[in-house]
Motif scaffolding. Sequence first.
Motif, mmCIF file in Angstrom:
data_model
loop_
_atom_site.group_PDB
_atom_site.id
_atom_site.type_symbol
_atom_site.label_atom_id
_atom_site.label_comp_id
_atom_site.label_asym_id
_atom_site.label_seq_id
_atom_site.Cartn_x
_atom_site.Cartn_y
_atom_site.Cartn_z
ATOM 1 N N ARG A 5 0.758 -1.201 -0.124
ATOM 2 C CA ARG A 5 -0.015 0.023 0.039
ATOM 3 C C ARG A 5 0.839 1.319 -0.104
ATOM 4 O O ARG A 5 1.848 1.372 0.681
ATOM 5 C CB ARG A 5 -0.824 -0.085 1.260
ATOM 6 C CG ARG A 5 -2.207 -0.669 1.315
ATOM 7 C CD ARG A 5 -3.073 -0.598 2.292
ATOM 8 N NE ARG A 5 -4.306 -1.277 2.116
ATOM 9 C CZ ARG A 5 -5.328 -0.911 2.990
ATOM 10 N NH1 ARG A 5 -5.210 -0.012 3.810
ATOM 11 N NH2 ARG A 5 -6.568 -1.772 2.545
ATOM 12 N N GLU A 10 -5.034 5.739 2.202
ATOM 13 C CA GLU A 10 -6.348 6.103 2.778
ATOM 14 C C GLU A 10 -6.871 7.388 2.158
ATOM 15 O O GLU A 10 -8.094 7.742 2.390
ATOM 16 C CB GLU A 10 -6.190 5.966 4.351
ATOM 17 C CG GLU A 10 -6.124 4.346 4.821
ATOM 18 C CD GLU A 10 -6.207 4.095 6.218
ATOM 19 O OE1 GLU A 10 -6.181 5.199 6.988
ATOM 20 O OE2 GLU A 10 -5.820 3.112 6.741
ATOM 21 N N GLU A 11 -6.015 8.300 2.349
ATOM 22 C CA GLU A 11 -6.181 9.666 1.844
ATOM 23 C C GLU A 11 -6.746 9.528 0.357
ATOM 24 O O GLU A 11 -7.634 10.226 0.213
ATOM 25 C CB GLU A 11 -4.965 10.489 1.961
ATOM 26 C CG GLU A 11 -5.148 11.859 1.486
ATOM 27 C CD GLU A 11 -3.848 12.949 1.701
ATOM 28 O OE1 GLU A 11 -3.679 13.541 0.903
ATOM 29 O OE2 GLU A 11 -2.920 12.604 2.416
ATOM 30 N N GLN A 13 -7.955 7.030 -1.049
ATOM 31 C CA GLN A 13 -9.282 6.377 -0.894
ATOM 32 C C GLN A 13 -10.680 7.012 -0.662
ATOM 33 O O GLN A 13 -11.640 7.209 -0.897
ATOM 34 C CB GLN A 13 -9.062 5.036 -0.068
ATOM 35 C CG GLN A 13 -10.449 4.134 0.039
ATOM 36 C CD GLN A 13 -10.166 3.016 1.098
ATOM 37 O OE1 GLN A 13 -9.554 3.149 2.192
ATOM 38 N NE2 GLN A 13 -10.698 1.872 0.590
ATOM 39 N N HIS A 14 -10.292 8.002 0.546
ATOM 40 C CA HIS A 14 -11.225 8.915 0.944
ATOM 41 C C HIS A 14 -11.691 10.002 -0.167
ATOM 42 O O HIS A 14 -12.721 10.000 -0.357
ATOM 43 C CB HIS A 14 -10.667 9.651 2.015
ATOM 44 C CG HIS A 14 -11.782 10.693 2.870
ATOM 45 N ND1 HIS A 14 -12.745 10.438 3.339
ATOM 46 C CD2 HIS A 14 -11.672 11.875 2.718
ATOM 47 C CE1 HIS A 14 -13.705 11.181 3.638
ATOM 48 N NE2 HIS A 14 -12.802 12.416 3.296
ATOM 49 N N TYR A 51 -8.312 0.405 -6.434
ATOM 50 C CA TYR A 51 -8.924 0.462 -5.060
ATOM 51 C C TYR A 51 -10.213 -0.129 -5.087
ATOM 52 O O TYR A 51 -10.729 -0.797 -4.071
ATOM 53 C CB TYR A 51 -9.042 2.074 -4.988
ATOM 54 C CG TYR A 51 -8.080 2.988 -4.444
ATOM 55 C CD1 TYR A 51 -7.641 3.089 -3.253
ATOM 56 C CD2 TYR A 51 -7.108 3.336 -5.280
ATOM 57 C CE1 TYR A 51 -6.821 3.755 -2.782
ATOM 58 C CE2 TYR A 51 -6.147 3.977 -4.991
ATOM 59 C CZ TYR A 51 -5.945 4.345 -3.643
ATOM 60 O OH TYR A 51 -4.639 5.113 -3.244
ATOM 61 N N THR A 65 -18.758 3.243 4.793
ATOM 62 C CA THR A 65 -17.995 4.454 5.559
ATOM 63 C C THR A 65 -18.812 5.625 6.290
ATOM 64 O O THR A 65 -18.731 5.904 7.415
ATOM 65 C CB THR A 65 -16.963 5.068 4.397
ATOM 66 O OG1 THR A 65 -16.279 3.904 3.851
ATOM 67 C CG2 THR A 65 -16.035 6.081 5.318
#
Length: 198
Positions: A5, A10-11, A13-14, A51, A65
């Motif tokens: 990864r 995560e950033e 993905q958000h 993703y 989420t």
Amino acid sequence: MARTRAVDFEEKQHAILKNAAAVFAELGMDKASMSQIASRSGVSKALLYHYYPGKDALIFDIVRTHLARLEADIRAADRPDQPPDVRLRLLVRQVLDNYRDADDQHKVQLNGVGTLAPEQVAELQAIERSIVRMFSNIIREINPNLDKDRPLLMPVTMSLFGMMNWVYMWFRPNGPITREDYADIATTLILEGVKAVS
């Protein structure tokens, strides 16, 4: 060898989830394409597929989420040491605060869940039930008679959710009342009304 990864996974993905929700809300679940979502997110289609393998996975993760964050924030806002009317007011304020800038996610939740696999729907419903249970438990404390002769606890609880969940249809940030004002109105309507329900 498995691909590791990226540090900003995560950033990214958000950001993808936020942009995908906007595309789904604008175009609908059927008309929105992975290409449009990739373009709106500023990523290549190949990276988007890294993703999420498809629209269903995106829809599921947008709603999951959104609900998981809502549940966690409601739990954090609760004050079990306070009287139930105070607790209810705090929880309603928290829900409406979470809904701030979440209209797109809300639309995906309302319109996209029907496209998901049964096991995905079941996972989302489990979170929803947990959220509803937090409210119904407090409302039962306010009026224990709601379940005495007739099963009225759930209709009262869902009436409160109706007031909260549809606020995105009419509420305007520059309107005559704030979110906090409306949270207090909705809570007062339930608190006062629940006394008369038996």
